[in-house]
Design a protein around this motif. Structure first.
Motif, mmCIF file in Angstrom:
data_model
loop_
_atom_site.group_PDB
_atom_site.id
_atom_site.type_symbol
_atom_site.label_atom_id
_atom_site.label_comp_id
_atom_site.label_asym_id
_atom_site.label_seq_id
_atom_site.Cartn_x
_atom_site.Cartn_y
_atom_site.Cartn_z
ATOM 1 N N MET A 30 0.959 -1.248 -0.159
ATOM 2 C CA MET A 30 0.093 0.035 0.200
ATOM 3 C C MET A 30 1.002 1.136 -0.018
ATOM 4 O O MET A 30 0.464 2.304 0.370
ATOM 5 C CB MET A 30 -1.040 0.103 1.335
ATOM 6 C CG MET A 30 -2.072 -0.999 1.326
ATOM 7 S SD MET A 30 -3.405 -0.432 2.002
ATOM 8 C CE MET A 30 -4.418 -2.114 2.018
ATOM 9 N N ASN A 31 2.156 1.226 -0.163
ATOM 10 C CA ASN A 31 2.984 2.469 -0.345
ATOM 11 C C ASN A 31 2.744 2.955 -1.819
ATOM 12 O O ASN A 31 2.842 2.443 -2.815
ATOM 13 C CB ASN A 31 4.448 1.753 -0.349
ATOM 14 C CG ASN A 31 4.765 1.741 1.442
ATOM 15 O OD1 ASN A 31 4.219 2.244 2.091
ATOM 16 N ND2 ASN A 31 5.810 1.038 1.418
ATOM 17 N N HIS B 7 -0.255 11.460 -5.074
ATOM 18 C CA HIS B 7 -0.858 10.519 -6.173
ATOM 19 C C HIS B 7 -1.940 9.675 -5.396
ATOM 20 O O HIS B 7 -2.147 8.816 -6.516
ATOM 21 C CB HIS B 7 0.226 10.014 -7.150
ATOM 22 C CG HIS B 7 1.178 10.824 -7.657
ATOM 23 N ND1 HIS B 7 1.120 11.624 -8.441
ATOM 24 C CD2 HIS B 7 2.490 10.936 -7.344
ATOM 25 C CE1 HIS B 7 2.009 12.402 -8.783
ATOM 26 N NE2 HIS B 7 2.927 11.780 -8.189
ATOM 27 N N ILE B 8 -2.146 9.888 -4.415
ATOM 28 C CA ILE B 8 -3.452 8.972 -3.684
ATOM 29 C C ILE B 8 -4.699 9.527 -4.075
ATOM 30 O O ILE B 8 -5.138 10.491 -3.943
ATOM 31 C CB ILE B 8 -3.286 9.086 -2.137
ATOM 32 C CG1 ILE B 8 -1.925 8.189 -1.819
ATOM 33 C CG2 ILE B 8 -4.528 8.412 -1.693
ATOM 34 C CD1 ILE B 8 -1.611 8.406 -0.378
ATOM 35 N N SER B 9 -5.432 8.464 -4.910
ATOM 36 C CA SER B 9 -6.699 8.897 -5.381
ATOM 37 C C SER B 9 -7.776 8.902 -4.202
ATOM 38 O O SER B 9 -7.639 8.183 -3.074
ATOM 39 C CB SER B 9 -7.051 7.828 -6.542
ATOM 40 O OG SER B 9 -7.280 6.461 -5.982
ATOM 41 N N GLY C 34 -11.062 3.424 0.019
ATOM 42 C CA GLY C 34 -10.928 2.058 0.275
ATOM 43 C C GLY C 34 -10.165 1.838 1.680
ATOM 44 O O GLY C 34 -10.526 0.981 2.422
ATOM 45 N N LEU C 35 -9.121 2.662 1.668
ATOM 46 C CA LEU C 35 -8.291 2.639 2.962
ATOM 47 C C LEU C 35 -9.208 3.037 4.565
ATOM 48 O O LEU C 35 -8.971 2.249 5.311
ATOM 49 C CB LEU C 35 -7.240 3.543 2.803
ATOM 50 C CG LEU C 35 -5.854 3.727 3.725
ATOM 51 C CD1 LEU C 35 -5.279 2.543 3.374
ATOM 52 C CD2 LEU C 35 -5.283 4.893 3.495
ATOM 53 N N TYR C 36 -9.942 3.866 3.883
ATOM 54 C CA TYR C 36 -10.906 4.223 5.217
ATOM 55 C C TYR C 36 -12.098 3.136 5.516
ATOM 56 O O TYR C 36 -11.981 2.959 6.677
ATOM 57 C CB TYR C 36 -11.629 5.681 4.829
ATOM 58 C CG TYR C 36 -12.626 6.309 5.912
ATOM 59 C CD1 TYR C 36 -12.101 6.907 6.879
ATOM 60 C CD2 TYR C 36 -13.938 5.963 5.721
ATOM 61 C CE1 TYR C 36 -12.651 7.692 7.865
ATOM 62 C CE2 TYR C 36 -14.706 6.550 6.794
ATOM 63 C CZ TYR C 36 -14.352 7.156 7.776
ATOM 64 O OH TYR C 36 -15.042 7.941 8.743
ATOM 65 N N SER C 37 -12.304 2.406 4.651
ATOM 66 C CA SER C 37 -13.536 1.485 4.941
ATOM 67 C C SER C 37 -12.844 0.238 5.463
ATOM 68 O O SER C 37 -13.426 -0.140 6.412
ATOM 69 C CB SER C 37 -13.963 1.044 3.509
ATOM 70 O OG SER C 37 -14.943 2.042 2.829
ATOM 71 N N GLU C 38 -11.649 -0.205 4.993
ATOM 72 C CA GLU C 38 -10.904 -1.074 5.452
ATOM 73 C C GLU C 38 -10.292 -0.977 6.872
ATOM 74 O O GLU C 38 -10.442 -1.905 7.732
ATOM 75 C CB GLU C 38 -9.672 -1.413 4.750
ATOM 76 C CG GLU C 38 -9.096 -2.834 4.903
ATOM 77 C CD GLU C 38 -7.791 -3.104 3.996
ATOM 78 O OE1 GLU C 38 -6.959 -4.223 4.542
ATOM 79 O OE2 GLU C 38 -7.928 -2.583 2.966
ATOM 80 N N TYR C 39 -9.712 0.383 7.059
ATOM 81 C CA TYR C 39 -9.139 0.409 8.296
ATOM 82 C C TYR C 39 -9.688 1.058 9.598
ATOM 83 O O TYR C 39 -9.483 1.130 10.923
ATOM 84 C CB TYR C 39 -7.697 1.177 8.066
ATOM 85 C CG TYR C 39 -6.917 0.338 7.757
ATOM 86 C CD1 TYR C 39 -6.127 -0.926 8.146
ATOM 87 C CD2 TYR C 39 -6.490 0.270 6.063
ATOM 88 C CE1 TYR C 39 -5.026 -1.548 7.574
ATOM 89 C CE2 TYR C 39 -5.528 -0.362 5.477
ATOM 90 C CZ TYR C 39 -4.887 -1.531 6.201
ATOM 91 O OH TYR C 39 -3.959 -2.282 5.653
ATOM 92 N N THR D 96 -11.596 9.503 12.706
ATOM 93 C CA THR D 96 -11.981 10.392 11.672
ATOM 94 C C THR D 96 -11.070 11.344 11.508
ATOM 95 O O THR D 96 -10.696 11.734 10.362
ATOM 96 C CB THR D 96 -13.374 10.656 11.800
ATOM 97 O OG1 THR D 96 -14.452 9.540 12.233
ATOM 98 C CG2 THR D 96 -14.036 11.474 10.635
ATOM 99 N N ASP D 97 -10.656 12.150 12.549
ATOM 100 C CA ASP D 97 -10.036 13.266 12.432
ATOM 101 C C ASP D 97 -8.527 13.199 11.722
ATOM 102 O O ASP D 97 -7.962 13.720 10.884
ATOM 103 C CB ASP D 97 -9.859 14.096 13.808
ATOM 104 C CG ASP D 97 -10.967 14.812 14.327
ATOM 105 O OD1 ASP D 97 -11.955 14.735 13.435
ATOM 106 O OD2 ASP D 97 -10.955 15.208 15.274
ATOM 107 N N SER D 98 -8.167 11.774 12.140
ATOM 108 C CA SER D 98 -6.844 11.194 11.825
ATOM 109 C C SER D 98 -6.625 11.040 10.156
ATOM 110 O O SER D 98 -5.757 11.559 9.586
ATOM 111 C CB SER D 98 -6.434 9.841 12.611
ATOM 112 O OG SER D 98 -5.925 10.237 14.051
ATOM 113 N N PHE D 99 -7.839 10.187 9.680
ATOM 114 C CA PHE D 99 -7.819 10.074 8.357
ATOM 115 C C PHE D 99 -8.211 11.283 7.461
ATOM 116 O O PHE D 99 -7.639 11.541 6.522
ATOM 117 C CB PHE D 99 -9.079 9.273 8.141
ATOM 118 C CG PHE D 99 -8.859 7.814 8.155
ATOM 119 C CD1 PHE D 99 -8.247 7.098 6.989
ATOM 120 C CD2 PHE D 99 -9.087 7.135 9.260
ATOM 121 C CE1 PHE D 99 -8.176 5.716 7.073
ATOM 122 C CE2 PHE D 99 -8.760 5.413 9.260
ATOM 123 C CZ PHE D 99 -8.310 4.994 8.214
#
Length: 195
Positions: free
Chosen positions: A1-2, A7-9, A15-20, A43-46
Motif C-alpha cells: 500500500m505504499n 498521487h493518492i486517489s 478503500g483505506l478508510y473503509s478497511e482500516y 475520523t480526524d486522523s484520516f
C-alpha cells in the motif's frame, strides 16, 4: 500500500478508510474507553491525512502513518482527561475541606453557650440604657445580692422606691428578652448572669 502521497486517489483513500477505520476505532477505544471520542479521533486522523497528503513525508505505509496519528490523538485525549480530572479533584478537595470545616465548627458549637452569650449581651445592653438610679439599684439587687434594705441605705431612698425601681428594671428586661425566654425564666436567668 505504499504510494507517493500526492498521487493518492479518492478511490484509494475511500478503500483505506473503509478497511482500516473499524480496526483503528477498536484500537483507540481500547485505550480511551469512549466510543464516540474514539470515532472522532480516527475520523480526524484520516481527514488530516487526506487534507495534507501532498505535504506529508511518509516513510512507512499509509495505514501505519494514520495509526500513528490515531495514537497521538488518543494520547492528547487522555492527557486532557487527566487534566480535567485533576481540576475536578482540586475542586472536590476544596469543597470537601470547606464542608469538613463547617461540620467541625458546627460540632464544636454549643447552642446553649451561643444562646446564653446572646441573652447576656442583651441584658448588658439594657442595663447600660437604664437611668442611673435604676441601674445602680438593679445591679445591687440582682448581681451584688444586696437586700432591699441594704440598697435603700446605700442609695438613700425608701425600700418602696427600691422595689419599684427593681420592678421597672425587670419589666424592661422581660420586654427585651421576650423572644428568648419566658418571663419567669428571664428573671431567674438575669440573676444568674455573671457581671
Amino acid at each position: 500500500m505504499n504510494r507517493p502521497n500526492g498521487h493518492i486517489s479518492r478511490e484509494f483513500f475511500d478503500g483505506l478508510y473503509s478497511e482500516y477505520k473499524p480496526r483503528f476505532v477498536r484500537i483507540a477505544q481500547s485505550y480511551i474507553r469512549n466510543e464516540m471520542a474514539a470515532e472522532d479521533i480516527v475520523t480526524d486522523s484520516f481527514l488530516y491525512f487526506w487534507e495534507h497528503r501532498g505535504e506529508l513525508d511518509i516513510t512507512a505505509s499509509v495505514p501505519a502513518y494514520i495509526l500513528g496519528a490515531v495514537k497521538h490523538g488518543c494520547l492528547e485525549w487522555l492527557r486532557n482527561q487527566k487534566n480535567r480530572l485533576k481540576i475536578r479533584q482540586k475542586i472536590h478537595t476544596t469543597a470537601y475541606q470547606g464542608i469538613q470545616a463547617r461540620i467541625s465548627a458546627l460540632e464544636a458549637c454549643d447552642p446553649g453557650q451561643l444562646f446564653a452569650a446572646e441573652v447576656a449581651a442583651i441584658v448588658q445592653e439594657e442595663i447600660g440604657k437604664m437611668p442611673e438610679p435604676m441601674r445602680e439599684i438593679f445591679v445591687a439587687s440582682r448581681f451584688d445580692g444586696k437586700t432591699y434594705q441594704e440598697i435603700a441605705d446605700m442609695t438613700g431612698i425608701s425600700v418602696r422606691n427600691v422595689k419599684a425601681a427593681i420592678q421597672r428594671a425587670l419589666g424592661i428586661m422581660r420586654e427585651a428578652l421576650k423572644d428568648y425566654l419566658p418571663a419567669w425564666i428571664a428573671v431567674l436567668f438575669i440573676s444568674a448572669l455573671p457581671f
